[in-house]
Design a protein around this motif. Sequence first.
Motif, mmCIF file in Angstrom:
data_model
loop_
_atom_site.group_PDB
_atom_site.id
_atom_site.type_symbol
_atom_site.label_atom_id
_atom_site.label_comp_id
_atom_site.label_asym_id
_atom_site.label_seq_id
_atom_site.Cartn_x
_atom_site.Cartn_y
_atom_site.Cartn_z
ATOM 1 N N VAL A 142 15.822 37.853 1.281
ATOM 2 C CA VAL A 142 13.946 38.471 1.054
ATOM 3 C C VAL A 142 13.367 36.796 0.240
ATOM 4 O O VAL A 142 14.102 36.456 -0.338
ATOM 5 C CB VAL A 142 14.094 39.384 -0.360
ATOM 6 C CG1 VAL A 142 12.667 39.688 -0.832
ATOM 7 C CG2 VAL A 142 15.114 40.700 0.922
ATOM 8 N N TYR A 176 3.773 44.051 2.322
ATOM 9 C CA TYR A 176 5.360 45.162 2.134
ATOM 10 C C TYR A 176 6.264 45.524 1.871
ATOM 11 O O TYR A 176 5.127 45.773 0.903
ATOM 12 C CB TYR A 176 5.815 43.178 1.819
ATOM 13 C CG TYR A 176 5.403 41.369 1.892
ATOM 14 C CD1 TYR A 176 6.786 41.005 2.836
ATOM 15 C CD2 TYR A 176 4.322 40.970 1.839
ATOM 16 C CE1 TYR A 176 6.109 39.533 3.401
ATOM 17 C CE2 TYR A 176 3.980 39.766 2.549
ATOM 18 C CZ TYR A 176 5.164 39.229 2.849
ATOM 19 O OH TYR A 176 5.181 38.385 3.100
ATOM 20 N N ASP A 177 6.480 45.927 1.905
ATOM 21 C CA ASP A 177 7.414 47.007 1.400
ATOM 22 C C ASP A 177 8.724 46.771 0.221
ATOM 23 O O ASP A 177 8.884 45.839 0.617
ATOM 24 C CB ASP A 177 7.900 48.078 1.756
ATOM 25 C CG ASP A 177 6.619 49.610 3.388
ATOM 26 O OD1 ASP A 177 6.175 50.240 2.466
ATOM 27 O OD2 ASP A 177 6.342 48.488 3.554
ATOM 28 N N VAL A 178 8.676 47.319 -0.512
ATOM 29 C CA VAL A 178 9.665 47.545 -1.359
ATOM 30 C C VAL A 178 10.186 48.952 -1.708
ATOM 31 O O VAL A 178 9.387 49.472 -2.255
ATOM 32 C CB VAL A 178 9.417 46.699 -2.797
ATOM 33 C CG1 VAL A 178 10.650 46.259 -3.660
ATOM 34 C CG2 VAL A 178 8.911 45.058 -2.565
ATOM 35 N N ALA A 207 14.663 51.599 3.172
ATOM 36 C CA ALA A 207 14.556 50.143 3.078
ATOM 37 C C ALA A 207 14.925 49.855 4.494
ATOM 38 O O ALA A 207 13.621 48.783 4.657
ATOM 39 C CB ALA A 207 15.632 49.750 2.063
ATOM 40 N N LYS A 265 11.469 50.188 6.660
ATOM 41 C CA LYS A 265 10.675 49.842 6.567
ATOM 42 C C LYS A 265 10.506 48.048 6.191
ATOM 43 O O LYS A 265 10.763 47.158 5.748
ATOM 44 C CB LYS A 265 10.353 49.837 4.539
ATOM 45 C CG LYS A 265 9.676 51.258 4.643
ATOM 46 C CD LYS A 265 8.997 51.927 3.783
ATOM 47 C CE LYS A 265 8.485 53.445 3.571
ATOM 48 N NZ LYS A 265 7.060 53.334 4.872
ATOM 49 N N ASN A 266 11.561 47.802 7.567
ATOM 50 C CA ASN A 266 11.896 45.972 7.908
ATOM 51 C C ASN A 266 12.587 45.402 7.152
ATOM 52 O O ASN A 266 12.610 43.965 6.257
ATOM 53 C CB ASN A 266 10.218 45.050 7.876
ATOM 54 C CG ASN A 266 10.492 44.038 8.738
ATOM 55 O OD1 ASN A 266 11.370 43.979 9.502
ATOM 56 N ND2 ASN A 266 10.039 42.803 8.319
ATOM 57 N N ALA A 285 13.500 46.194 3.546
ATOM 58 C CA ALA A 285 12.960 46.124 2.561
ATOM 59 C C ALA A 285 13.919 45.609 1.409
ATOM 60 O O ALA A 285 14.925 46.151 1.131
ATOM 61 C CB ALA A 285 11.568 46.900 2.162
ATOM 62 N N ILE A 345 0.670 46.179 -0.784
ATOM 63 C CA ILE A 345 2.345 45.394 -1.064
ATOM 64 C C ILE A 345 2.785 47.026 -1.978
ATOM 65 O O ILE A 345 2.058 47.769 -3.207
ATOM 66 C CB ILE A 345 2.991 44.883 -2.077
ATOM 67 C CG1 ILE A 345 2.642 43.155 -1.573
ATOM 68 C CG2 ILE A 345 4.184 44.970 -2.921
ATOM 69 C CD1 ILE A 345 2.894 42.129 -2.566
#
Length: 697
Positions: A394, A403-405, A423, A426-427, A429, A462
Amino acid sequence: MNKKRLSVVMAGAMLATSVAPVLAAETTATTKEYSVGQEALLNKYIKAKFEEKEFTSNSVLVKNDASAQKYLGTDIATKLAKIKTDSTSNAYLNSVYEIKLVSGTNETVLTADNIDTKIKAGVLKAGDKIVISEKENTTFLGQVIPAKKAPEAVAENTKNVYTKAELTANGFNDSTLKGGNRFIKEITCTKDNEGSIVLKALTDVNNTNTNIKLDIKTGDVKYDLNLPVDAEGNLLDKGASNDDDLQKCAKFLKDSTWAGGYTTDADATKVETIDIVASAPVEEVVNYNVSDLYDGTLLTEKGTELLNDLKNDETNKKVVLSANTTLANGITSFDVQYKSKKGTLVKKVVVKSSETTNIKALFNMLKAESYKVGIVAGQNRYETAVNVAKESGVTQFTNGTEYDVVLTNGESLVDGLAAAPLAASKNNAPLLLTKTDSLPKETKEYLEYLTENVKASNLSKITINLVGGDAVLSDSLVKELKGMGFKVARYGGDDREETSIKVAKAISGFAAKGAYVVGANGEADAMSISAVAAEEETPIIVSSVHGLTADALDFLGNQDGNATIIGGEKAITKAEEDKIVEAKEDKTSGVRRIAGANRTETNAKILKEFAKTLDGKKLTLVKNGVNNKTDLIDALSAANLGGPIVLADSSLTDEQLTILLNLKSTVDATDTNLLQVGLGLNDSIIKSLSKALNITN
């Protein structure tokens, strides 16, 4: 800095409940220096100091009701309750430390609301002081309380005993248990006048028939069900919102009279002074011996973090490796420099050693930004999750990009069981951990680092994806995240099953996939399959404590792919399996089960089923949670690293080792890694496996 866990050793054959008085010791104040220009470091240090030692939040002690006053006395209970009430508006009031900024004749008490405006560049000047004082405190059964002396158990309450009417062969009839107690499984009476309190805690976590039993008989002083304690005598929280500490309960203390504790109105004692000076060096300097980072076989947790900081900073060039230099005295040295967004040097890591082979090998790994064998960990679970995110590659977020967290509770494992495939979907994350009501400093600082280059107006691009209901991820946490500028999405239900279904439906294309199904208490099973589920982006459905509900069966029945049960029939019964089969009767897909006699056998069967190659994989060792199931949280963080997860304790089983050795031919010399995620495993496991598989640095 970690919170200190304070414990009290209880002694005495008759009165194991006595608490040794902890009196305030003579204190000598220490002095530190920070310079103008080091405001960010000082701000970080003060916040960590506030969190270092806090007054108890144990639900029995903080209410200032009859129970709290019974144990603590009226004065201490009242004082503790006021602290808890006041800390709702200023969290730092819950700390044992009072911290003031002294500027000339002006004194300002630092609070959660003003610290970021008082301890920042342009405000502090040379000559200012930070004065840290410690409020009166001691410990009661391992819990920090505002007192000069802790109460002691002076006598068992011989008037409160088990009676013949309560202990009959027809059952146990103690009205005090009608409301239930989360640490107790059941109370049995095999004959008149004798019985047992059966705890949920097991002496062998691989055998569900080994519950701890507290024998009772007519005339015995009753156990005080407000006072569950662990093996070291530390008080557990009867009213906690999650059950991850059930295995810690060793017993209840006997009902007793508590006395002797008292509190005073003494002023807080100064323990530290920080002088603000103009001439101190601007940067933070950290000195390491090579053995702190690399022991000749593996990179330590500090070594992998340093390497990943370099690797993940390719674009920004704010982390820089210096040249390898041999000094006049034969010592080899190099450093890694950390620079601010403006290019100012803020931290320098200096590595020195007279042992040339290892320091040159370390330098070469850092220069290549690549290693084969190492430990990825932090000093606590939150820092471990951050370092796993770094290991997964990351990098800092780009301004204007979405973006995702994914965020889940670090103390409530069950709600996070389904988080890994979310996670991944979501690419990949980052999957980070939080406390219930607020972000721990490790997580917050990492989020601030990731978003350093993002303009405030773009922070809403985000999304922080919360996995868990508001009981484990509260509204105050949501408020904090939104206050930082983030968008917040929640996937949470009333229980673990409902949460897992909501998470599953958020995974792209879930209807065409299958699902992995684990039991309500199948944390180890879920962690074994989590890496597979993440790689496939396949949902994990967690059964409710009462079995699979109609909603879960409906979800599984509407999926096109297989439903794979992970774990034996104690986790998901044969009857529940049959219900899944019935729910999927209109589908061509089916139901299967992968299970062993215990968690390590199940883990081995998953390895055999899914681990076909180690080429391009990160083979990951984690603790198996036998001693404490919250240790499995490290496996949750590791699920998205892209390799099989191996649950280990003191060693690998023969079955696990055989399966891994059969994969030796698939090891790629340049593209296979062997990792240990989290601390606590004997490093002989990773070292011996490194040798057996020929994966070496």
